[in-house]
Design a protein around this motif. Structure first.
Motif: not given
Length: 725
Positions: A78-94
């Motif tokens: 669950v923690l790795y999934a959360g970190a993965l989607f935080l990364t994707i969210s930041l990339i989508e912002i960029a």
């Protein structure tokens, strides 16, 4: 019903997404060129920004959700999934900020940075998804999230450093006016291939979590469809690009639903299900606490609370009717609890059919039924109901392959006449019930004298449990004289009880107690073994072989291992089976099906069968031809009135004549006078026993006085010959 509703909602939502998919694909197939730039070229930047904002919201929500639930779930995955989607969210912002047409962001916006941000996020999603699938989940410390969640920020910083370097490090993925390059399409198809692998792995695990995997597979399919559209669109104004973003957003939404369901909705539903299960368990426990498990009738706890609640509400007369099932203890001890419970349940059904619904029928732990009647107009009302209850018991109960009969002993106590306290009222009804078997109607109202009698009976039952172990029980033997030879060739074993405090207790008192309590089974086996061993001891002492007659109770005849037990006793004592005679009473012959089977099995051992107290059982004489009987024993009540009552004399003559035609031996009991003996001798009776020759005596006395007993018998028989001459 709840599971059905969940499944229906599940299918309904799936069908809705399928319809939308078909609509969008139809739009592409039928009107792709006609819809080019349909929203206006100046609006596409805004539309793209709106789509990206929604994607960012969904991916950020997944990340925040994982962060919030991690203190309670503590799952590495669950923690790795959360970190993965935080990364994707930041990339989508960029990606959104660097999209062509957006305001100045670090440099002028170009397709170069925006496309690479998109592709990096897309590849990261596929690779991260595969890693999560094959990752072995384990529990981690809550502080672990502070080590994982900074990683997305390091990744996005690295991406910025590479993509906004002074000179371009990576090749361009989009050529304006022409569309995606071969490299972009290759990377896109690589992401598709990885997601196909994800789908295959998920489908193999479908049975473990159908709903979660269904949503995850749907998400992967939408993402693949968006990948395909992103490889064939011409430019940002192409409708394929717009619908590709729709599929991408739908994919993230389904993924959010899957993660939300697995981490929040499913545990919450499990909590609700657990609470419902606990509530049902409480209700079931409450029901079990107040109901008998065999009959489902209210139990003694329910009865006592009902009495406390209703007994004093009005001043009207009330009654407790206690109902005892005769021989149920013997059936339980001989056939086992299963048979007894089935019979009790059948009896309960018959009673419920008779008892009015306004009366409370309960089942006590001691296998007693109790009826509480909260308004009694006249005692005749109670007697009439009791008679109706007894009437429904006349038909036999079919319990598996046994046809069982029983009677009801009914005791009645009245409020407030007998007592104004609920516990006493119930106890007095039980006292009356225990005394009911002494009268023909088997229905008794409580009398004050019963209390002391019942107390005495309970004390005796308690003492009887220890009597066998304390060697308080013993056997006496009454000789049986063969009238043809004048010899003592058989004896009847009779049980006696010498109580340490109360002295000698009559068998007529303690045998019924033993039968009702089930103690007759171990006591009966002890009698049988002791009698067989005694015959062998007499033989070893030099006495001629003698047959011993032992009475069997009804409970023993329903004992499942009776035949095996008797065989074991014969083997253990080394007594030849021909020297053992088993006596049954005429009343036992009512259950003909079972009796025929068991008597044939006993005859197969080589023992002989006698009917004791013949003529007193009021049963059909047809059993004489059906049962393998060897001997009839004329009851003493007929013998003692041979001369006084012509009717008894006629009955004795009939028994002797019938036995002769059926080739049965006859033994007459209770011979006390010379005239009685003389009549039986002249009537060709085979054997007799009675005080005229000898009372029941202890085995040592019989052994020591065997010759003198023979002389005594000879002198009596000789005196009859003299009188006749």
């Amino acid at each position: 019903m709840g599971k059905f509703n969940d499944d229906f909602s599940f299918v309904k939502r799936g069908s809705q997404f399928l319809v939308l998919t078909v609509i969008f694909l139809s739009v592409i197939a039928l009107g792709g060129d006609q819809l080019y730039g349909i929203f206006g070229k100046n609006n596409y930047v805004t539309i793209h920004l709106m789509m990206e904002i929604l994607i960012i919201v969904v991916t950020m929500a997944i990340s925040i959700q994982a962060w919030l639930v991690s203190p309670y779930i503590l799952s590495k995955r669950v923690l790795y999934a959360g970190a993965l989607f935080l990364t994707i969210s930041l990339i989508e912002i960029a990606h959104a900020l660097s999209y062509k047409g957006m305001p100045f962001f670090i440099t002028e916006s170009t397709p170069y940075a925006a496309t690479w941000f998109y592709m990096l996020g897309r590849l990261l999603l596929s690779i991260g998804g595969l890693v999560l699938l094959f990752m072995k989940d384990k529990e981690v410390k809550i502080t672990f999230r502070w080590q994982i969640y900074p990683l997305p920020f390091l990744i996005i910083i690295a991406c910025f450093a590479i993509l906004y370097a002074p000179t371009s490090i990576l090749p361009s993925l989009i050529i304006e006016g022409e569309g995606p390059t071969a490299l972009k399409n290759t990377l896109q198809y690589l992401a598709v291939l990885l997601h196909i692998v994800i789908i295959i792995v998920l489908l193999k695990k479908f049975k473990r979590a159908p709903k979660i995997i269904f949503l995850s597979v749907g998400s992967a399919i939408y993402l693949i469809m968006s990948d395909y559209l992103f490889t064939i669109y011409r430019d940002v104004y192409d409708i394929k690009n717009f619908i590709g973003h729709i599929f991408q957003l739908s994919s993230f939404y389904l993924l959010f639903r899957a993660i939300y369901f697995s981490s929040i909705e499913k545990p919450f539903q499990q909590l609700i299900d657990t609470q419902e299960h606990l509530e049902k368990s409480r209700e079931q426990m409450h029901y079990m606490a107040y109901h008998n498990e065999v009959t489902n009738l209210p139990n003694d706890r329910f009865l006592m609370e009902t009495l406390k609640r209703n007994l004093y509400i009005t001043t009207s007369h009330k009654a407790i009717i206690a109902i005892g099932i005769e021989r149920i203890s013997a059936i339980k001890a001989s056939l086992g609890n299963t048979y007894a419970d089935q019979m009790i349940d059948l009896i309960a059904q018959r009673l419920k059919n008779v008892i009015p619904e306004k009366y409370d029928l309960c089942m006590l732990r001691e296998d007693y039924f109790v009826i509480f009647i909260d308004e009694v107009v006249h005692t005749h009302q109670l007697t009439q109901l009791s008679q109706q209850l007894q009437l429904v018991m006349e038909e036999s109960f079919q319990v598996q392959h046994f046809s069982l009969n029983s009677q009801l002993n009914i005791g009645i106590s009245l409020f407030p006449t007998d007592s104004n306290r609920e516990e006493e009222l119930l106890r007095f009804a039980l006292y009356a019930m225990h005394e009911a078997h002494k009268i023909p109607s088997r229905i008794r109202f409580y009398e004050s004298s019963m209390s002391s009698e019942m107390t005495e009976r309970l004390v005796l039952e308690n003492d009887l449990h220890d009597a066998l172990d304390n060697e308080e029980l013993y056997l006496e033997y009454q000789p049986q004289i063969n009238l043809q030879s004048g010899e003592i060739k058989s004896v009847e074993a009779l049980i006696r009880w010498q109580h340490p405090k109360k002295g000698w207790i009559s068998p007529g008192v303690f045998i019924p107690i033993a039968e009702e309590s089930g103690l007759i089974i171990p006591i009966g086996q002890w009698v049988l073994e002791t009698a067989c061993r005694q015959v062998k001891q007499w033989e070893a002492a030099g006495l001629p072989p003698m047959k011993v007659a032992v009475n069997l109770s009804l409970g023993q005849l329903f004992q499942q291992n009776l035949v095996e037990m008797i065989q074991q006793v014969l083997d253990k004592t080394q007594l030849d089976a021909q020297f053992l005679q088993l006596e049954i009473t005429e009343s036992m012959t009512i259950n003909s099906n079972h009796m025929t089977t068991i008597l044939l099995q006993l005859k197969g051992l080589g023992v002989t069968i006698a009917v004791d107290d013949f003529g007193t059982g009021y049963s059909s004489l047809s059993y004489l031809k059906d049962f393998p009987i060897d001997c009839l024993k004329i009851d003493r009540s007929f013998v003692q009135k041979i001369h006084a009552e012509s009717t008894d004399k006629a009955l004795v003559d009939m028994i002797l004549s019938m036995a002769k035609h059926l080739q049965l031996k006859v033994v007459a009991e209770g011979i006390e006078e010379i005239d009685q003996l003389s009549y039986l001798v002249n009537s060709k009776c085979d054997a007799v026993q009675g005080f005229l020759f000898s009372k029941p005596i202890q085995p040592e006395i019989l052994q020591e006085s065997y010759k003198s007993l023979h002389n005594h018998v000879k002198s009596i028989l000789d005196s009859i010959s003299v009188l006749e001459n």
